[in-house]
Design an enzyme around this catalytic site. Structure first.
Site, PDB file in Angstrom:
ATOM      1  N   THR A 190       0.833  -1.204   0.000  1.00  0.00           N
ATOM      2  CA  THR A 190       0.000   0.000   0.000  1.00  0.00           C
ATOM      3  C   THR A 190       0.865   1.250   0.000  1.00  0.00           C
ATOM      4  O   THR A 190       0.566   2.224  -0.714  1.00  0.00           O
ATOM      5  CB  THR A 190      -0.935   0.000   1.225  1.00  0.00           C
ATOM      6  N   CYS A 380     -32.366 -15.821 -23.825  1.00  0.00           N
ATOM      7  CA  CYS A 380     -31.730 -15.471 -25.096  1.00  0.00           C
ATOM      8  C   CYS A 380     -31.383 -16.753 -25.871  1.00  0.00           C
ATOM      9  O   CYS A 380     -32.252 -17.413 -26.424  1.00  0.00           O
ATOM     10  CB  CYS A 380     -30.500 -14.595 -24.841  1.00  0.00           C
ATOM     11  N   ARG A 469     -28.228 -10.929 -32.041  1.00  0.00           N
ATOM     12  CA  ARG A 469     -28.304 -10.773 -33.495  1.00  0.00           C
ATOM     13  C   ARG A 469     -29.283 -11.767 -34.108  1.00  0.00           C
ATOM     14  O   ARG A 469     -29.779 -11.549 -35.202  1.00  0.00           O
ATOM     15  CB  ARG A 469     -26.929 -11.015 -34.135  1.00  0.00           C
ATOM     16  N   HIS A 514     -32.962 -10.245 -21.723  1.00  0.00           N
ATOM     17  CA  HIS A 514     -32.135 -10.548 -20.549  1.00  0.00           C
ATOM     18  C   HIS A 514     -32.747  -9.932 -19.296  1.00  0.00           C
ATOM     19  O   HIS A 514     -32.358  -8.837 -18.871  1.00  0.00           O
ATOM     20  CB  HIS A 514     -30.713 -10.019 -20.754  1.00  0.00           C
ATOM     21  N   GLU A 516     -32.281 -10.617 -16.288  1.00  0.00           N
ATOM     22  CA  GLU A 516     -31.348 -10.491 -15.165  1.00  0.00           C
ATOM     23  C   GLU A 516     -30.776  -9.082 -15.041  1.00  0.00           C
ATOM     24  O   GLU A 516     -30.352  -8.659 -13.956  1.00  0.00           O
ATOM     25  CB  GLU A 516     -30.205 -11.511 -15.293  1.00  0.00           C
TER      26      GLU A 516
END
Length: 542
Positions: A190, A380, A469, A514, A516
């Site tokens: 860090t 889909c 598509r 979709h 989701e």
């Protein structure tokens, strides 16, 4: 005027900057503030639409059709605010915009350079359209030290000087690794990361430090001393069980209070954390559990299905059950019997995908679900394979296939060449570019009033997000319906099939879109809630 929070990452990638940004936004929202989150991606692709899922993970699609980084999915799920085209920028888009301006002569003959032209374009993106927000959070992709990220870091450095004093705060997310041989957490990575950031001209105001165990006060003081940040601004970000525990964990550590303090906001409105506490309670105290088989083709990288995973868990939240996921590579079924893999699960989900690989395995998964009456959710590509399965085994079209795979004589699934977007006709050529040439974004669908899916939605008019598509060929609709596969949802013009279902099956639904992408922990998508409910019923039979 909006205040700006710039979030950078150091030491290693994949530390969770997107979750950190989303969690901070949720905490600021809980205090009543209006928040926007933007993602700046350093890669040269114009968008992630043509990138391999194994390289990039999921492509998250917005209502207005942007193909974006999966972090925008986290932003939406945590804040409930729909993202849009203007919430994600890439180096590719920045350079494309600059080259277009140069070709038009917008720069009046000037030599086009990274500074000021590229950095100005980035700054314009960050500052544009923020009038309605109290806070704008900007996540810078990649890791400090990456060559690709340099113009973005320079741009946010400049913004720190140009914005009014007290309106920009820098958060640096780092890793504090535990070394078993030494038996201690190490601060040096860090320190070096902050040193690199300071060499660019950015001094972090807050350190958000990832660790797998409690960070001792002595180590926090060391980071404060060597990184030149207040001790109270060294915030530990411990590992938690689920991402929905992060807002509560960060609030307990004081992240939101420290951010508001850095802006000089005191006193600040008290946060309302009740809904996050309710989500956390449900996740940690389920009243049962179900197992869902996800038959996919990118199962080696779970980030390829990030929104899907979260939506399934949201379905579990809606039904107060834990959802276990059994990941199955679809190609396995091309050489092995699906039954041993699927006969003990409570639901089968076949997600989206592209290309022929694994297609036959997904078809066999749909066949198993149909014949065994196991709840099936095809999304889909999963809907398309269910239609091909029905065409082959119910209608008797042995050569049924998709033109995506080969020039078949029976293209049950074919390339879309035109469709309506609002009142505009959009067209695509088979030989055109891949990027941005799909049916993208939110489209309306009309559901049959007596269909199962309309009952689930409680409506016959829906708007869902698409990314495809290829489409089920409408010429096969009558024969498939005669065999029992009901086309329950269509595009408003009646040309594009949107949903299919079997009336004589407990729960078998395929959708071309979709769902989701629109599910939230506080508002689980109705299809996922219903699917998990059906899986609970199935669990009583197995």
């Amino acid at each position: 005027m909006a205040r700006y929070v710039f979030i950078t990452g150091g030491v290693v990638s994949s530390l969770g900057k997107g979750i950190a940004a989303a969690a901070l936004a949720a905490l600021l929202q809980a205090r009543g503030y209006r928040v926007r989150i933007r993602k700046l991606d350093p890669y040269l692709n114009v968008d992630p639409g043509t990138m391999s899922p194994y390289q990039h993970g999921e492509v998250f699609v917005t209502d207005d059709g942007a193909e974006t980084d999966l972090d925008l999915g986290h932003y939406e799920r945590f804040t409930g605010r729909p993202a849009n085209q203007q919430d994600n920028i890439t180096t590719g888009r920045i350079y494309r915009n600059i080259i277009e301006k140069e070709r038009r002569g917008d720069y009046l003959g000037a030599t086009v350079q990274v500074i000021p032209h590229v950095t100005d374009e980035i700054k314009n993106f960050v500052l544009e359209g923020n009038e309605d927000y109290d806070f704008v959070l900007c996540e810078i992709g990649g890791t400090v030290g990456d060559i690709e990220a340099m113009p973005f870091l320079e741009a946010i450095r400049q913004l720190g000087n140009e914005l009014p004093r007290g309106t920009a705060v820098y958060i640096h997310l780092t890793l504090m690794p535990y070394i078993p041989a030494a038996g201690e957490l190490k601060t040096k990575p860090t320190q070096h990361s902050v040193k690199e950031l300071r060499s660019i001209g950015i001094a972090p105001d807050i350190l958000l430090v990832r660790a797998d165990r409690e960070i001792p006060e002595s180590e926090r003081r060391k980071l404060s001393l060597f990184c030149n940040v207040r001790e109270s601004a060294v915030i530990q970000a411990l590992d938690v069980a689920t991402i929905y525990d992060v807002p509560i964990a960060y609030h307990k550590e004081g992240l939101d209070s420290e951010v508001l303090s850095a802006f000089g906001i005191d006193p600040a409105p008290k946060p309302r954390m009740d809904r996050w506490e309710e989500v956390s309670h449900r996740l940690h105290n389920p009243e049962g559990e179900v197992t869902i088989a996800v038959v996919g083709k990118y199962t080696g990288l779970k980030d390829a299905y990030k929104s899907l995973i979260e939506a399934l868990h949201h379905g579990g939240l809606a039904n107060k059950v834990k959802v276990n996921l059994d990941w199955i590579e679809a190609e396995v079924f091309e050489s092995e019997d699906p039954a041993p893999y699927l006969e003990k699960v409570h639901g089968i989900l076949v997600p989206g995908g592209f290309g022929e690989r694994g297609a036959e395995g997904k078809i066999l998964a749909a066949k198993f679900a149909r014949e065994r009456k196991v709840p099936y959710f095809g999304i889909c590509f999963g809907m398309q394979m269910a239609c091909i399965e029905a065409a082959r085994n119910l209608v008797g079209i042995e050569d049924a296939s998709s033109s995506e795979f080969d020039p078949t004589r029976e293209p049950v699934v074919g390339l879309m060449t035109e469709w309506l977007k609002g009142n505009m006709l959009e067209k695509r050529a088979a030989a055109g570019d891949l990027g941005g040439t799909m049916r993208l974004g939110a489209y309306e669908a009309v559901l049959k009033p007596d269909s199962k899916i309309a009952q689930i939605y409680g409506s016959t008019d829906i708007h869902e997000r698409h990314r495809h598509r290829y489409e089920v060929n409408i010429d096969y609709k009558d024969r498939l319906e005669a065999a029992g596969l009901n086309f329950a949802g269509m595009s408003p013009d009646g040309v594009l099939p949107e949903t299919v279902e079997y009336a004589d099956h407990p729960w078998f639904i395929g959708v071309q879109y979709h769902p989701e992408l629109k599910s939230r922990p506080f508002e689980p998508h109705p299809l996922f809630a219903s699917f998990i409910e059906a899986a609970i019923e199935q669990s009583r039979l197995v």
